[in-house]
Design a protein around this motif. Sequence first.
Motif, PDB file in Angstrom:
ATOM      1  N   GLY A  54     -76.373 -14.212 -87.581  1.00  9.74           N
ATOM      2  CA  GLY A  54     -77.528 -13.472 -88.069  1.00  9.74           C
ATOM      3  C   GLY A  54     -77.862 -13.727 -89.519  1.00  9.74           C
ATOM      4  N   SER A  55     -77.084 -14.570 -90.199  1.00 15.03           N
ATOM      5  CA  SER A  55     -77.322 -14.803 -91.621  1.00 15.03           C
ATOM      6  C   SER A  55     -78.138 -16.065 -91.900  1.00 15.03           C
ATOM      7  N   LEU A  56     -78.430 -16.852 -90.876  1.00 13.71           N
ATOM      8  CA  LEU A  56     -79.223 -18.063 -91.097  1.00 13.71           C
ATOM      9  C   LEU A  56     -80.674 -17.703 -91.375  1.00 13.71           C
ATOM     10  N   LYS A  57     -81.267 -18.407 -92.298  1.00 17.29           N
ATOM     11  CA  LYS A  57     -82.676 -18.228 -92.584  1.00 17.29           C
ATOM     12  C   LYS A  57     -83.429 -19.240 -91.731  1.00 17.29           C
ATOM     13  N   GLY A  58     -84.260 -18.766 -90.866  1.00 15.47           N
ATOM     14  CA  GLY A  58     -85.032 -19.658 -90.007  1.00 15.47           C
ATOM     15  C   GLY A  58     -84.468 -19.716 -88.601  1.00 15.47           C
ATOM     16  N   LYS A  59     -85.170 -20.432 -87.786  1.00 12.10           N
ATOM     17  CA  LYS A  59     -84.859 -20.553 -86.370  1.00 12.10           C
ATOM     18  C   LYS A  59     -84.054 -21.824 -86.123  1.00 12.10           C
ATOM     19  N   VAL A  60     -83.025 -21.734 -85.275  1.00 14.26           N
ATOM     20  CA  VAL A  60     -82.220 -22.895 -84.918  1.00 14.26           C
ATOM     21  C   VAL A  60     -82.351 -23.106 -83.413  1.00 14.26           C
ATOM     22  N   VAL A  61     -82.751 -24.311 -83.037  1.00 12.76           N
ATOM     23  CA  VAL A  61     -82.845 -24.675 -81.629  1.00 12.76           C
ATOM     24  C   VAL A  61     -82.022 -25.938 -81.424  1.00 12.76           C
ATOM     25  N   ILE A  62     -81.162 -25.910 -80.428  1.00 11.45           N
ATOM     26  CA  ILE A  62     -80.354 -27.079 -80.082  1.00 11.45           C
ATOM     27  C   ILE A  62     -80.932 -27.669 -78.813  1.00 11.45           C
ATOM     28  N   GLY A  63     -81.322 -28.929 -78.869  1.00  7.64           N
ATOM     29  CA  GLY A  63     -81.797 -29.628 -77.684  1.00  7.64           C
ATOM     30  C   GLY A  63     -80.679 -30.496 -77.142  1.00  7.64           C
ATOM     31  N   LEU A  82     -70.558 -22.542 -82.602  1.00  5.67           N
ATOM     32  CA  LEU A  82     -70.742 -22.916 -84.007  1.00  5.67           C
ATOM     33  C   LEU A  82     -72.076 -22.422 -84.559  1.00  5.67           C
ATOM     34  N   PHE A  83     -73.069 -22.332 -83.702  1.00  7.16           N
ATOM     35  CA  PHE A  83     -74.412 -21.905 -84.096  1.00  7.16           C
ATOM     36  C   PHE A  83     -74.793 -20.681 -83.254  1.00  7.16           C
ATOM     37  N   PRO A  84     -74.201 -19.518 -83.527  1.00  8.18           N
ATOM     38  CA  PRO A  84     -74.428 -18.347 -82.677  1.00  8.18           C
ATOM     39  C   PRO A  84     -75.868 -17.850 -82.681  1.00  8.18           C
ATOM     40  N   ASP A  85     -76.637 -18.202 -83.688  1.00  6.97           N
ATOM     41  CA  ASP A  85     -78.032 -17.771 -83.754  1.00  6.97           C
ATOM     42  C   ASP A  85     -78.973 -18.738 -83.035  1.00  6.97           C
ATOM     43  N   ALA A  86     -78.450 -19.823 -82.542  1.00  6.71           N
ATOM     44  CA  ALA A  86     -79.291 -20.869 -81.957  1.00  6.71           C
ATOM     45  C   ALA A  86     -79.702 -20.552 -80.521  1.00  6.71           C
ATOM     46  N   THR A  87     -80.824 -21.121 -80.165  1.00  4.41           N
ATOM     47  CA  THR A  87     -81.285 -21.143 -78.783  1.00  4.41           C
ATOM     48  C   THR A  87     -80.971 -22.530 -78.243  1.00  4.41           C
TER      49      THR A  87
END
Length: 115
Positions: A54-63, A82-87
């Motif tokens: 929840g501390s990342l600024k911006g959206k993270v998407v993993i393709g 590793l990227f819990p905020d990612a979709t």
Amino acid sequence: MGRTALFAQFSAHPWKLPQDLVLHELRGFKTSTSLDPALNALIHGPRQEGAPAGSLKGKVVIGWGRKDKVTVPSEAARATELFPDATLHWFENCGHFPHWDQPTEAARLILDSTG
């Protein structure tokens, strides 16, 4: 036949790739100054410095390509750790480079994720 043998780990259908595209991309890797830092960030994730979810600024998407032979699909679970905020977005019939195998879908994902 050469593209199929050399690029089967990167593409689900390397025989369809235009020769000039492949040459241009691979030459770009050689001169890229950001490839090593990007790889390090992908290996360790944003939490390497103790940043909580929840501390990342911006959206993270993993393709991720379902036919990826470089980072196999079973590694997607680790990526989401590793990227819990990612979709996580799955590319069907796609290897390691979705922009090669599914360029329209890859562009749409990027535009939708950054717009």
